[in-house]
Design a protein around this motif. Structure first.
Motif, PDB file in Angstrom:
ATOM      1  N   GLY A 164     -94.978 -38.398 -17.060  1.00 55.39           N
ATOM      2  CA  GLY A 164     -95.690 -39.646 -16.844  1.00 55.39           C
ATOM      3  C   GLY A 164     -96.335 -40.141 -18.126  1.00 55.39           C
ATOM      4  O   GLY A 164     -95.993 -39.706 -19.225  1.00 55.39           O
ATOM      5  N   VAL A 165     -97.313 -41.021 -18.000  1.00 58.52           N
ATOM      6  CA  VAL A 165     -97.946 -41.609 -19.180  1.00 58.52           C
ATOM      7  C   VAL A 165     -99.142 -40.801 -19.660  1.00 58.52           C
ATOM      8  O   VAL A 165     -99.558 -40.938 -20.809  1.00 58.52           O
ATOM      9  CB  VAL A 165     -98.365 -43.073 -18.916  1.00 58.52           C
ATOM     10  CG1 VAL A 165     -97.143 -43.950 -18.680  1.00 58.52           C
ATOM     11  CG2 VAL A 165     -99.322 -43.167 -17.755  1.00 58.52           C
ATOM     12  N   ARG A 166     -99.701 -39.955 -18.809  1.00 60.55           N
ATOM     13  CA  ARG A 166    -100.879 -39.157 -19.179  1.00 60.55           C
ATOM     14  C   ARG A 166    -100.442 -37.740 -19.572  1.00 60.55           C
ATOM     15  O   ARG A 166    -100.752 -36.760 -18.908  1.00 60.55           O
ATOM     16  CB  ARG A 166    -101.871 -39.124 -18.023  1.00 60.55           C
ATOM     17  CG  ARG A 166    -102.358 -40.492 -17.649  1.00 60.55           C
ATOM     18  CD  ARG A 166    -103.317 -40.561 -16.513  1.00 60.55           C
ATOM     19  NE  ARG A 166    -103.500 -39.351 -15.732  1.00 60.55           N
ATOM     20  CZ  ARG A 166    -103.996 -39.324 -14.516  1.00 60.55           C
ATOM     21  NH1 ARG A 166    -104.371 -40.437 -13.940  1.00 60.55           N
ATOM     22  NH2 ARG A 166    -104.142 -38.190 -13.863  1.00 60.55           N
ATOM     23  N   VAL A 167     -99.739 -37.638 -20.682  1.00 63.99           N
ATOM     24  CA  VAL A 167     -99.145 -36.373 -21.107  1.00 63.99           C
ATOM     25  C   VAL A 167    -100.218 -35.322 -21.376  1.00 63.99           C
ATOM     26  O   VAL A 167    -100.044 -34.150 -21.027  1.00 63.99           O
ATOM     27  CB  VAL A 167     -98.257 -36.586 -22.354  1.00 63.99           C
ATOM     28  CG1 VAL A 167     -97.710 -35.273 -22.863  1.00 63.99           C
ATOM     29  CG2 VAL A 167     -97.116 -37.531 -22.024  1.00 63.99           C
ATOM     30  N   LEU A 168    -101.339 -35.706 -21.984  1.00 68.27           N
ATOM     31  CA  LEU A 168    -102.376 -34.723 -22.283  1.00 68.27           C
ATOM     32  C   LEU A 168    -103.015 -34.166 -21.017  1.00 68.27           C
ATOM     33  O   LEU A 168    -103.339 -32.978 -20.955  1.00 68.27           O
ATOM     34  CB  LEU A 168    -103.432 -35.324 -23.204  1.00 68.27           C
ATOM     35  CG  LEU A 168    -102.956 -35.585 -24.631  1.00 68.27           C
ATOM     36  CD1 LEU A 168    -104.061 -36.207 -25.468  1.00 68.27           C
ATOM     37  CD2 LEU A 168    -102.473 -34.309 -25.280  1.00 68.27           C
ATOM     38  N   ASP A 169    -103.201 -35.005 -20.006  1.00 66.62           N
ATOM     39  CA  ASP A 169    -103.726 -34.516 -18.729  1.00 66.62           C
ATOM     40  C   ASP A 169    -102.757 -33.524 -18.091  1.00 66.62           C
ATOM     41  O   ASP A 169    -103.166 -32.489 -17.565  1.00 66.62           O
ATOM     42  CB  ASP A 169    -103.989 -35.675 -17.768  1.00 66.62           C
ATOM     43  CG  ASP A 169    -105.124 -36.571 -18.229  1.00 66.62           C
ATOM     44  OD1 ASP A 169    -105.945 -36.105 -19.048  1.00 66.62           O
ATOM     45  OD2 ASP A 169    -105.192 -37.726 -17.760  1.00 66.62           O
ATOM     46  N   VAL A 170    -101.475 -33.831 -18.162  1.00 64.71           N
ATOM     47  CA  VAL A 170    -100.453 -32.936 -17.611  1.00 64.71           C
ATOM     48  C   VAL A 170    -100.412 -31.645 -18.419  1.00 64.71           C
ATOM     49  O   VAL A 170    -100.307 -30.553 -17.856  1.00 64.71           O
ATOM     50  CB  VAL A 170     -99.076 -33.633 -17.600  1.00 64.71           C
ATOM     51  CG1 VAL A 170     -97.984 -32.671 -17.195  1.00 64.71           C
ATOM     52  CG2 VAL A 170     -99.112 -34.835 -16.663  1.00 64.71           C
ATOM     53  N   ALA A 171    -100.551 -31.749 -19.740  1.00 60.39           N
ATOM     54  CA  ALA A 171    -100.555 -30.548 -20.588  1.00 60.39           C
ATOM     55  C   ALA A 171    -101.741 -29.649 -20.252  1.00 60.39           C
ATOM     56  O   ALA A 171    -101.612 -28.422 -20.263  1.00 60.39           O
ATOM     57  CB  ALA A 171    -100.585 -30.941 -22.058  1.00 60.39           C
ATOM     58  N   GLN A 172    -102.879 -30.225 -19.913  1.00 61.39           N
ATOM     59  CA  GLN A 172    -104.037 -29.421 -19.527  1.00 61.39           C
ATOM     60  C   GLN A 172    -103.779 -28.684 -18.215  1.00 61.39           C
ATOM     61  O   GLN A 172    -104.166 -27.523 -18.061  1.00 61.39           O
ATOM     62  CB  GLN A 172    -105.280 -30.289 -19.418  1.00 61.39           C
ATOM     63  CG  GLN A 172    -105.802 -30.733 -20.761  1.00 61.39           C
ATOM     64  CD  GLN A 172    -107.016 -31.642 -20.647  1.00 61.39           C
ATOM     65  OE1 GLN A 172    -107.330 -32.133 -19.574  1.00 61.39           O
ATOM     66  NE2 GLN A 172    -107.686 -31.854 -21.762  1.00 61.39           N
ATOM     67  N   VAL A 173    -103.105 -29.332 -17.280  1.00 65.29           N
ATOM     68  CA  VAL A 173    -102.757 -28.666 -16.023  1.00 65.29           C
ATOM     69  C   VAL A 173    -101.756 -27.549 -16.284  1.00 65.29           C
ATOM     70  O   VAL A 173    -101.890 -26.442 -15.738  1.00 65.29           O
ATOM     71  CB  VAL A 173    -102.212 -29.692 -14.995  1.00 65.29           C
ATOM     72  CG1 VAL A 173    -101.683 -28.989 -13.764  1.00 65.29           C
ATOM     73  CG2 VAL A 173    -103.287 -30.694 -14.626  1.00 65.29           C
ATOM     74  N   HIS A 183    -101.461 -25.894 -18.990  1.00 62.38           N
ATOM     75  CA  HIS A 183    -102.260 -24.857 -19.658  1.00 62.38           C
ATOM     76  C   HIS A 183    -102.991 -23.989 -18.632  1.00 62.38           C
ATOM     77  O   HIS A 183    -102.979 -22.762 -18.721  1.00 62.38           O
ATOM     78  CB  HIS A 183    -103.248 -25.530 -20.619  1.00 62.38           C
ATOM     79  CG  HIS A 183    -104.296 -24.635 -21.164  1.00 62.38           C
ATOM     80  ND1 HIS A 183    -104.034 -23.614 -22.035  1.00 62.38           N
ATOM     81  CD2 HIS A 183    -105.636 -24.609 -20.954  1.00 62.38           C
ATOM     82  CE1 HIS A 183    -105.160 -23.000 -22.350  1.00 62.38           C
ATOM     83  NE2 HIS A 183    -106.145 -23.583 -21.695  1.00 62.38           N
ATOM     84  N   ARG A 184    -103.611 -24.616 -17.642  1.00 60.36           N
ATOM     85  CA  ARG A 184    -104.326 -23.861 -16.606  1.00 60.36           C
ATOM     86  C   ARG A 184    -103.372 -23.041 -15.746  1.00 60.36           C
ATOM     87  O   ARG A 184    -103.701 -21.926 -15.343  1.00 60.36           O
ATOM     88  CB  ARG A 184    -105.134 -24.806 -15.720  1.00 60.36           C
ATOM     89  CG  ARG A 184    -106.402 -25.309 -16.369  1.00 60.36           C
ATOM     90  CD  ARG A 184    -107.348 -25.943 -15.368  1.00 60.36           C
ATOM     91  NE  ARG A 184    -106.736 -26.937 -14.515  1.00 60.36           N
ATOM     92  CZ  ARG A 184    -106.727 -28.245 -14.747  1.00 60.36           C
ATOM     93  NH1 ARG A 184    -107.305 -28.720 -15.822  1.00 60.36           N
ATOM     94  NH2 ARG A 184    -106.144 -29.074 -13.897  1.00 60.36           N
ATOM     95  N   LEU A 185    -102.200 -23.577 -15.455  1.00 59.85           N
ATOM     96  CA  LEU A 185    -101.251 -22.875 -14.590  1.00 59.85           C
ATOM     97  C   LEU A 185    -100.576 -21.704 -15.285  1.00 59.85           C
ATOM     98  O   LEU A 185    -100.324 -20.669 -14.660  1.00 59.85           O
ATOM     99  CB  LEU A 185    -100.171 -23.846 -14.090  1.00 59.85           C
ATOM    100  CG  LEU A 185    -100.610 -24.920 -13.110  1.00 59.85           C
ATOM    101  CD1 LEU A 185     -99.464 -25.903 -12.867  1.00 59.85           C
ATOM    102  CD2 LEU A 185    -101.078 -24.306 -11.806  1.00 59.85           C
ATOM    103  N   THR A 186    -100.253 -21.855 -16.558  1.00 65.09           N
ATOM    104  CA  THR A 186     -99.439 -20.859 -17.240  1.00 65.09           C
ATOM    105  C   THR A 186    -100.230 -19.933 -18.154  1.00 65.09           C
ATOM    106  O   THR A 186     -99.764 -18.837 -18.455  1.00 65.09           O
ATOM    107  CB  THR A 186     -98.354 -21.546 -18.090  1.00 65.09           C
ATOM    108  OG1 THR A 186     -98.996 -22.352 -19.089  1.00 65.09           O
ATOM    109  CG2 THR A 186     -97.433 -22.380 -17.240  1.00 65.09           C
ATOM    110  N   GLY A 187    -101.372 -20.384 -18.645  1.00 68.09           N
ATOM    111  CA  GLY A 187    -102.115 -19.587 -19.604  1.00 68.09           C
ATOM    112  C   GLY A 187    -101.622 -19.754 -21.027  1.00 68.09           C
ATOM    113  O   GLY A 187    -102.084 -19.065 -21.939  1.00 68.09           O
ATOM    114  N   LEU A 188    -100.675 -20.653 -21.232  1.00 73.38           N
ATOM    115  CA  LEU A 188    -100.199 -20.937 -22.586  1.00 73.38           C
ATOM    116  C   LEU A 188    -101.277 -21.677 -23.366  1.00 73.38           C
ATOM    117  O   LEU A 188    -102.210 -22.228 -22.789  1.00 73.38           O
ATOM    118  CB  LEU A 188     -98.933 -21.798 -22.540  1.00 73.38           C
ATOM    119  CG  LEU A 188     -97.679 -21.184 -21.930  1.00 73.38           C
ATOM    120  CD1 LEU A 188     -96.602 -22.243 -21.790  1.00 73.38           C
ATOM    121  CD2 LEU A 188     -97.189 -20.033 -22.792  1.00 73.38           C
TER     122      LEU A 188
END
Length: 88
Positions: free
Chosen positions: A23-32, A34-39
């Motif tokens: 989508g357009v909110r790539v940083l918000d998706v990247a934060q999710v 990050h929380r899901l994977t621990g990367l």
């Protein structure tokens, strides 16, 4: 004696969580991610931009659905996929 193979069906079929569009909110998706994977956040952003990307593999249906919901709330498109059954 003939060999017979049976496919056992159980309630805990492993699922994969696949990110299909950040989508357009790539940083918000990247934060999710990050929380899901621990990367790290940087690796999560790279993973979120290289779609389709498998975020989680082999998780129960409930965890996969929760992960997809979190990604969708962040503005991404994601889906769960059942892992194919393995006959050994």
């Amino acid at each position: 004696m003939t060999g017979e193979y049976f496919l056992l069906v159980c309630d805990d079929v492993p699922h994969d969580v696949v990110l299909t569009d950040p989508g357009v909110r790539v940083l918000d998706v990247a934060q999710v991610v990050h929380r899901l994977t621990g990367l790290s956040l940087w690796r999560s952003k790279v993973l979120a931009t290289q779609v389709p990307a498998v975020i989680l593999t082999g998780v129960p249906q409930e965890n996969a659905s929760a992960a997809v919901s979190a990604l969708r709330r962040a503005g991404a498109q994601a889906e769960t996929r059942e892992q194919p059954g393995r006959i050994s």
